[in-house]
Design a protein around this motif. Sequence first.
Motif, PDB file in Angstrom:
ATOM      1  N   PRO A  38       1.111  -1.420   0.018  1.00  6.51           N
ATOM      2  CA  PRO A  38       0.000   0.217  -0.217  1.00  6.51           C
ATOM      3  C   PRO A  38       0.535   1.452  -0.195  1.00  6.51           C
ATOM      4  O   PRO A  38       0.508   2.131  -0.420  1.00  6.51           O
ATOM      5  N   GLU A  39       1.625   0.706   0.113  1.00  7.42           N
ATOM      6  CA  GLU A  39       2.596   2.715   0.663  1.00  7.42           C
ATOM      7  C   GLU A  39       3.057   2.701  -0.735  1.00  7.42           C
ATOM      8  O   GLU A  39       3.326   3.691  -0.848  1.00  7.42           O
ATOM      9  N   ILE A  40       3.915   1.861  -1.661  1.00  9.58           N
ATOM     10  CA  ILE A  40       4.874   1.814  -2.832  1.00  9.58           C
ATOM     11  C   ILE A  40       3.224   2.264  -4.082  1.00  9.58           C
ATOM     12  O   ILE A  40       3.219   3.169  -4.580  1.00  9.58           O
ATOM     13  N   GLN A  87     -12.861  10.189   3.081  1.00  7.75           N
ATOM     14  CA  GLN A  87     -12.293  10.639   4.454  1.00  7.75           C
ATOM     15  C   GLN A  87     -11.983   8.736   4.801  1.00  7.75           C
ATOM     16  O   GLN A  87     -11.268   8.277   5.456  1.00  7.75           O
ATOM     17  N   ALA A  88     -12.875   7.666   4.088  1.00  7.47           N
ATOM     18  CA  ALA A  88     -12.095   6.246   4.498  1.00  7.47           C
ATOM     19  C   ALA A  88     -10.411   6.117   4.012  1.00  7.47           C
ATOM     20  O   ALA A  88      -9.684   5.350   4.224  1.00  7.47           O
ATOM     21  N   GLN A  93      -5.191   5.867   6.216  1.00  4.43           N
ATOM     22  CA  GLN A  93      -3.853   6.654   5.816  1.00  4.43           C
ATOM     23  C   GLN A  93      -3.317   6.284   7.472  1.00  4.43           C
ATOM     24  O   GLN A  93      -2.050   6.168   8.640  1.00  4.43           O
ATOM     25  N   LYS A  94      -4.528   7.263   8.790  1.00  9.03           N
ATOM     26  CA  LYS A  94      -4.121   6.703  10.116  1.00  9.03           C
ATOM     27  C   LYS A  94      -3.721   5.134  10.609  1.00  9.03           C
ATOM     28  O   LYS A  94      -2.649   5.450  11.915  1.00  9.03           O
ATOM     29  N   LEU A  95      -4.805   4.617  10.132  1.00 10.67           N
ATOM     30  CA  LEU A  95      -4.133   3.118  10.713  1.00 10.67           C
ATOM     31  C   LEU A  95      -2.970   2.612  10.204  1.00 10.67           C
ATOM     32  O   LEU A  95      -2.342   2.234  11.050  1.00 10.67           O
ATOM     33  N   ARG A  96      -2.971   3.221   9.020  1.00 10.13           N
ATOM     34  CA  ARG A  96      -1.117   2.701   8.282  1.00 10.13           C
ATOM     35  C   ARG A  96      -0.266   3.095   9.529  1.00 10.13           C
ATOM     36  O   ARG A  96       0.698   2.749   9.534  1.00 10.13           O
ATOM     37  N   LEU A 100       2.346   1.754  11.211  1.00 13.87           N
ATOM     38  CA  LEU A 100       3.974   1.977  11.593  1.00 13.87           C
ATOM     39  C   LEU A 100       4.819   2.190  12.617  1.00 13.87           C
ATOM     40  O   LEU A 100       5.770   1.814  12.556  1.00 13.87           O
ATOM     41  N   SER A 101       4.532   3.135  13.362  1.00 14.24           N
ATOM     42  CA  SER A 101       4.308   3.923  13.927  1.00 14.24           C
ATOM     43  C   SER A 101       4.784   2.387  15.338  1.00 14.24           C
ATOM     44  O   SER A 101       5.861   2.667  16.217  1.00 14.24           O
ATOM     45  N   LEU A 102       4.068   1.659  15.217  1.00 10.08           N
ATOM     46  CA  LEU A 102       4.370   0.504  16.176  1.00 10.08           C
ATOM     47  C   LEU A 102       5.220  -0.571  16.091  1.00 10.08           C
ATOM     48  O   LEU A 102       6.048  -0.919  17.238  1.00 10.08           O
TER      49      LEU A 102
END
Length: 167
Positions: A38-40, A87-88, A93-96, A100-102
């Motif tokens: 998804p990032e790419i 919004q979705a 993006q927030k979830l991703r 990633l931070s975790l």
Amino acid sequence: PLEMSAKKPVPFLRQVVPVRRKVQRDPRFDDLSGEYKPEIFMKTYSFLDSIKKQEKEMVQKQLKKCRNTEQKEKLQQLLNRMTQQEQAQKKQQKLRERELSLKRQQRELAKQGKKPFFLKKSEKRKLELAEKYAELKRSGKLESFLNKKRKRNAIKDKRHLPSQKNL
């Protein structure tokens, strides 16, 4: 040439040399297309966001100019769909970013020599709820949200209570 039986009628279009059929493949499920990251994907197709923004502005302008009620309704539905998709996408993006931070935190702990600790689904859900609560509190919509939640729960509770007819 191919020898055929004289007892069967000869087909109209007879294949003398077998033709190799073109194999169709679906890139979504084929290994040749690579792995979905998804990032790419987001980096590659980030230009679409600006195009979607322009389209949304255009629809808003058309909505303001439009006089026909039927056309206006269609444009309003289109605008709502666009905002919901936006919004979705932001939520995803927030979830991703959170995941990633975790992962980064886990890597840091692993470098320090500690054992990796992975959150359960329930714990992730709790963190998500806490974040949602903080967001609602910041925006000032917390009270209305909690009132709706209470009403919903009250309706559920009423449904489980025995009715007067049964007594």
